[in-house]
Motif scaffolding. Structure first.
Motif, short mmCIF file in Angstrom:
data_model
loop_
_atom_site.label_atom_id
_atom_site.label_comp_id
_atom_site.label_asym_id
_atom_site.label_seq_id
_atom_site.Cartn_x
_atom_site.Cartn_y
_atom_site.Cartn_z
N LEU A 60 21.68 39.16 -3.73
CA LEU A 60 20.06 39.27 -4.12
C LEU A 60 19.34 38.34 -3.13
O LEU A 60 20.01 37.63 -2.25
N ASN A 63 12.94 34.26 -3.21
CA ASN A 63 11.56 33.81 -2.61
C ASN A 63 11.69 32.40 -2.72
O ASN A 63 11.81 32.11 -3.94
N LYS A 68 12.98 32.07 -7.12
CA LYS A 68 13.65 33.07 -7.98
C LYS A 68 14.25 34.20 -7.07
O LYS A 68 13.74 34.59 -6.05
N TYR A 69 15.39 34.83 -7.49
CA TYR A 69 16.09 35.90 -6.41
C TYR A 69 15.50 37.27 -7.09
O TYR A 69 14.93 37.29 -8.40
N MET A 70 15.68 38.07 -6.17
CA MET A 70 15.29 39.59 -6.47
C MET A 70 16.08 40.52 -5.72
O MET A 70 17.02 40.02 -4.92
N ARG A 71 16.07 41.76 -6.11
CA ARG A 71 16.73 42.88 -5.61
C ARG A 71 16.54 42.85 -4.10
O ARG A 71 15.25 42.83 -3.89
N GLU A 74 13.27 44.98 -3.59
CA GLU A 74 12.26 44.44 -3.88
C GLU A 74 11.62 43.41 -2.79
O GLU A 74 10.65 43.29 -2.38
N GLN A 78 8.29 43.40 -0.54
CA GLN A 78 7.33 42.30 -0.49
C GLN A 78 7.56 41.78 0.64
O GLN A 78 6.84 40.62 1.06
#
Length: 200
Positions: A60, A63, A68-71, A74, A78
């Motif tokens: 992951l 941000n 927060k972690y994201m895939r 994503e 972004q």
């Protein structure tokens, strides 16, 4: 590389695939093939640096502003993960620490080279249409190209008159183009509010 799961599959590795950071560590993915934007510190990180700092973890991407972690998919959408450092505004160049105030040159991540402001514009590292510059004679704001043409900014030394661009920016001599658009909208709004209150 599966951008949904953050897993990397290689014919050299058996099993269920490697997590993104493992694939970077084992050099299946080149550390200079993409960059991660540290949104909190406003800087570009190589893939290996992002892995070291746990911005990339368990496949992951974080941000760093929200924590927060994201895939991976994503993060790409972004524009936290970017392939090339291009089309940056002059303001972003300054904010991301890519401008070297002592030499007046721009440092380009990935290429590990420095180039002049004019070279950075010519090679599309900098999008000259996104920043406006205060003309030293008239006091009005003009385009970056016009400022270069009139000598407000020196494209070789990277200076605004006798000051570096960081100082010029801090004094409000360099502005993002949308700042001027917002200013015009506010002026129009104030004007129409005045007209409405006066005549109606």
């Amino acid at each position: 590389l599966n951008t949904e799961t953050g897993l990397f599959f290689s014919t050299h590795e058996e099993g269920n695939g490697l997590k993104l950071e493992e694939a970077i560590f084992r050099k299946y993915i080149c550390k200079k093939s993409a960059f991660i934007i540290d949104t909190w510190k406003r800087k570009f990180c190589s893939l290996s640096e992002a892995t070291r700092k746990n911005i990339i973890k368990d496949g992951l991407v974080m941000n760093t502003t929200s924590g927060k972690y994201m895939r991976l998919k994503e993060a790409i959408e972004q524009k936290i993960v970017v392939r090339d450092v291009t089309k940056l505004t002059l303001i972003e160049i300054l904010d991301f620490g890519l401008y070297q105030p002592y030499s007046g040159k721009m440092f380009v991540p990935g290429n590990d080279i420095e180039m002049t402001l004019s070279e950075a514009i010519d090679s599309h590292i900098i999008d000259h249409t996104k920043t406006i510059v205060k003309n030293q004679k008239s006091g009005r704001f003009i385009s970056t190209l016009e400022a270069l043409h009139l000598g407000d900014i020196d494209g070789v030394t990277g200076m605004y008159g006798n000051m570096n661009l960081l100082e010029a920016r801090s004094r409000g001599y360099l502005l993002p183009i949308d700042a001027m658009v917002r200013k015009c909208i506010n002026l129009l709004f104030n004007f129409f509010t005045f007209v409405k209150s006066y005549f109606f």
